[in-house]
Design a protein around this motif. Structure first.
Motif, PDB file in Angstrom:
ATOM      1  N   ARG A  65      34.480 101.173  12.401  1.00 10.41           N
ATOM      2  CA  ARG A  65      33.041 101.064  12.617  1.00 10.41           C
ATOM      3  C   ARG A  65      32.238 100.561  11.429  1.00 10.41           C
ATOM      4  O   ARG A  65      31.077 100.204  11.571  1.00 10.41           O
ATOM      5  N   LYS A  66      32.830 100.570  10.213  1.00 11.41           N
ATOM      6  CA  LYS A  66      32.055 100.161   9.035  1.00 11.41           C
ATOM      7  C   LYS A  66      32.944  99.627   7.927  1.00 11.41           C
ATOM      8  O   LYS A  66      34.159  99.763   7.959  1.00 11.41           O
ATOM      9  N   LEU A  67      32.277  99.021   6.955  1.00  9.01           N
ATOM     10  CA  LEU A  67      32.920  98.506   5.754  1.00  9.01           C
ATOM     11  C   LEU A  67      32.436  99.381   4.598  1.00  9.01           C
ATOM     12  O   LEU A  67      31.238  99.541   4.399  1.00  9.01           O
ATOM     13  N   ILE A  68      33.375  99.955   3.850  1.00  8.91           N
ATOM     14  CA  ILE A  68      33.034 100.866   2.761  1.00  8.91           C
ATOM     15  C   ILE A  68      33.462 100.218   1.445  1.00  8.91           C
ATOM     16  O   ILE A  68      34.627  99.863   1.278  1.00  8.91           O
ATOM     17  N   VAL A  69      32.505 100.085   0.510  1.00  6.85           N
ATOM     18  CA  VAL A  69      32.764  99.470  -0.791  1.00  6.85           C
ATOM     19  C   VAL A  69      32.396 100.483  -1.869  1.00  6.85           C
ATOM     20  O   VAL A  69      31.274 100.990  -1.897  1.00  6.85           O
ATOM     21  N   PRO A  82      27.557  99.415   8.337  1.00  8.45           N
ATOM     22  CA  PRO A  82      28.004  99.409   9.727  1.00  8.45           C
ATOM     23  C   PRO A  82      28.329  97.976  10.165  1.00  8.45           C
ATOM     24  O   PRO A  82      27.576  97.044   9.868  1.00  8.45           O
ATOM     25  N   LEU A  83      29.449  97.804  10.832  1.00  5.17           N
ATOM     26  CA  LEU A  83      29.876  96.461  11.233  1.00  5.17           C
ATOM     27  C   LEU A  83      28.861  95.780  12.144  1.00  5.17           C
ATOM     28  O   LEU A  83      28.682  94.564  12.068  1.00  5.17           O
ATOM     29  N   ASP A  84      28.179  96.556  12.980  1.00  5.77           N
ATOM     30  CA  ASP A  84      27.214  95.937  13.889  1.00  5.77           C
ATOM     31  C   ASP A  84      25.967  95.434  13.173  1.00  5.77           C
ATOM     32  O   ASP A  84      25.183  94.685  13.745  1.00  5.77           O
ATOM     33  N   LYS A  85      25.783  95.788  11.904  1.00  7.54           N
ATOM     34  CA  LYS A  85      24.634  95.300  11.124  1.00  7.54           C
ATOM     35  C   LYS A  85      24.957  94.043  10.320  1.00  7.54           C
ATOM     36  O   LYS A  85      24.063  93.417   9.766  1.00  7.54           O
ATOM     37  N   ILE A  86      26.222  93.678  10.217  1.00  7.25           N
ATOM     38  CA  ILE A  86      26.616  92.498   9.447  1.00  7.25           C
ATOM     39  C   ILE A  86      26.186  91.242  10.210  1.00  7.25           C
ATOM     40  O   ILE A  86      26.515  91.073  11.376  1.00  7.25           O
ATOM     41  N   THR A  87      25.410  90.385   9.516  1.00 15.65           N
ATOM     42  CA  THR A  87      24.948  89.141  10.142  1.00 15.65           C
ATOM     43  C   THR A  87      25.699  87.916   9.634  1.00 15.65           C
ATOM     44  O   THR A  87      25.809  86.928  10.336  1.00 15.65           O
ATOM     45  N   ASP A  88      26.203  87.994   8.376  1.00 14.78           N
ATOM     46  CA  ASP A  88      26.905  86.835   7.822  1.00 14.78           C
ATOM     47  C   ASP A  88      27.889  87.289   6.760  1.00 14.78           C
ATOM     48  O   ASP A  88      27.613  88.210   5.991  1.00 14.78           O
ATOM     49  N   MET A  89      29.036  86.614   6.734  1.00 17.80           N
ATOM     50  CA  MET A  89      30.036  86.821   5.687  1.00 17.80           C
ATOM     51  C   MET A  89      30.453  85.445   5.196  1.00 17.80           C
ATOM     52  O   MET A  89      31.119  84.711   5.915  1.00 17.80           O
ATOM     53  N   GLN A 137      36.982  92.831  13.989  1.00 12.01           N
ATOM     54  CA  GLN A 137      36.643  94.225  14.304  1.00 12.01           C
ATOM     55  C   GLN A 137      35.182  94.344  14.721  1.00 12.01           C
ATOM     56  O   GLN A 137      34.847  95.114  15.621  1.00 12.01           O
ATOM     57  N   LYS A 138      34.311  93.566  14.096  1.00  7.87           N
ATOM     58  CA  LYS A 138      32.889  93.547  14.477  1.00  7.87           C
ATOM     59  C   LYS A 138      32.753  93.091  15.923  1.00  7.87           C
ATOM     60  O   LYS A 138      32.008  93.691  16.704  1.00  7.87           O
ATOM     61  N   GLU A 139      33.469  92.038  16.298  1.00 10.60           N
ATOM     62  CA  GLU A 139      33.433  91.520  17.673  1.00 10.60           C
ATOM     63  C   GLU A 139      33.986  92.555  18.658  1.00 10.60           C
ATOM     64  O   GLU A 139      33.425  92.770  19.728  1.00 10.60           O
ATOM     65  N   LYS A 140      35.089  93.184  18.285  1.00  9.07           N
ATOM     66  CA  LYS A 140      35.702  94.213  19.141  1.00  9.07           C
ATOM     67  C   LYS A 140      34.726  95.374  19.353  1.00  9.07           C
ATOM     68  O   LYS A 140      34.574  95.865  20.474  1.00  9.07           O
ATOM     69  N   LEU A 141      34.053  95.783  18.288  1.00  3.94           N
ATOM     70  CA  LEU A 141      33.089  96.875  18.367  1.00  3.94           C
ATOM     71  C   LEU A 141      31.907  96.495  19.255  1.00  3.94           C
ATOM     72  O   LEU A 141      31.457  97.299  20.076  1.00  3.94           O
ATOM     73  N   SER A 142      31.416  95.271  19.134  1.00  3.94           N
ATOM     74  CA  SER A 142      30.277  94.843  19.955  1.00  3.94           C
ATOM     75  C   SER A 142      30.664  94.765  21.436  1.00  3.94           C
ATOM     76  O   SER A 142      29.851  95.055  22.305  1.00  3.94           O
ATOM     77  N   GLN A 143      31.914  94.394  21.724  1.00  2.44           N
ATOM     78  CA  GLN A 143      32.366  94.360  23.112  1.00  2.44           C
ATOM     79  C   GLN A 143      32.477  95.768  23.687  1.00  2.44           C
ATOM     80  O   GLN A 143      32.145  95.997  24.841  1.00  2.44           O
ATOM     81  N   LEU A 144      32.935  96.719  22.863  1.00  2.00           N
ATOM     82  CA  LEU A 144      33.029  98.106  23.319  1.00  2.00           C
ATOM     83  C   LEU A 144      31.650  98.681  23.615  1.00  2.00           C
ATOM     84  O   LEU A 144      31.468  99.396  24.589  1.00  2.00           O
TER      85      LEU A 144
END
Length: 179
Positions: A65-69, A82-89, A137-144
């Motif tokens: 669900r998220k990226l931890i740094v 949170p992965l659903d908040k990422i707009t660009d990488m 994983q972001k795409e998978k989460l958004s589909q779920l």
């Protein structure tokens, strides 16, 4: 899913030559100045010590669900994005990075304040693959999250239907016993 039950998908590792990359620009400047050459004798051993400690304290983890740094020597920081908040990488590689075979991964999020990336991750081994895994994983989460969830009206209709089927089966059984 509760935070304690988040599944870890990938831990990023950092390149062994990342410290050298960080030390090189200032070492070049010191070398080009006559006054800087004696300082270079102090800068390199102290710089190597600090960059090694800093790199040892860095970690990047992708969960479901998220990226931890995590990073820092004196002040430790932890960013959970949170992965659903990422707009660009973005994957960036400047001239000096090409010499060291390194990439910088920048992460931008929805609602972040200020210009530039929220997170800069320099020196991740196989940064392109790590980026792909995060985006997948972001795409998978958004589909779920987009999947329809059962509502209470559907549940009530299903229960009523099951009750009707049960009543019909009981009538059929009663008719078969009377025959």
């Amino acid at each position: 899913m509760p935070k304690s039950q988040e599944a870890s998908i990938k831990h990023a590792a950092f390149a062994s030559n990342l410290g050298q990359y960080w030390l090189t620009p200032f070492a070049i400047i010191l070398t080009l100045s006559i006054v800087g050459i004696p300082l270079l004798l102090l800068y390199l051993p102290i710089g190597k010590l600090f960059t090694r400690r800093y790199i040892d304290n860095m970690s990047t983890e992708l969960t479901d669900r998220k990226l931890i740094v995590r990073k820092g020597i004196f002040t430790r920081t932890e960013n959970s994005v949170p992965l659903d908040k990422i707009t660009d990488m973005a994957l960036i590689q400047g001239p000096l990075m090409r010499v060291f075979k390194l990439h910088k991964l920048t992460i931008e999020t929805a609602g972040q304040s200020g210009a530039g990336a929220l997170l800069n991750l320099t020196g991740i081994i196989d940064a392109a693959d790590f980026r792909s895994q995060v985006l997948a994983q972001k795409e998978k989460l958004s589909q779920l999250e987009a999947a329809p969830t059962p509502d209470e009206n559907n549940d009530a209709r299903v229960i009523n239907l099951l009750q009707e089927i049960s009543a019909s089966l009981k009538r059929i059984e009663a008719n078969n016993k009377s025959i």
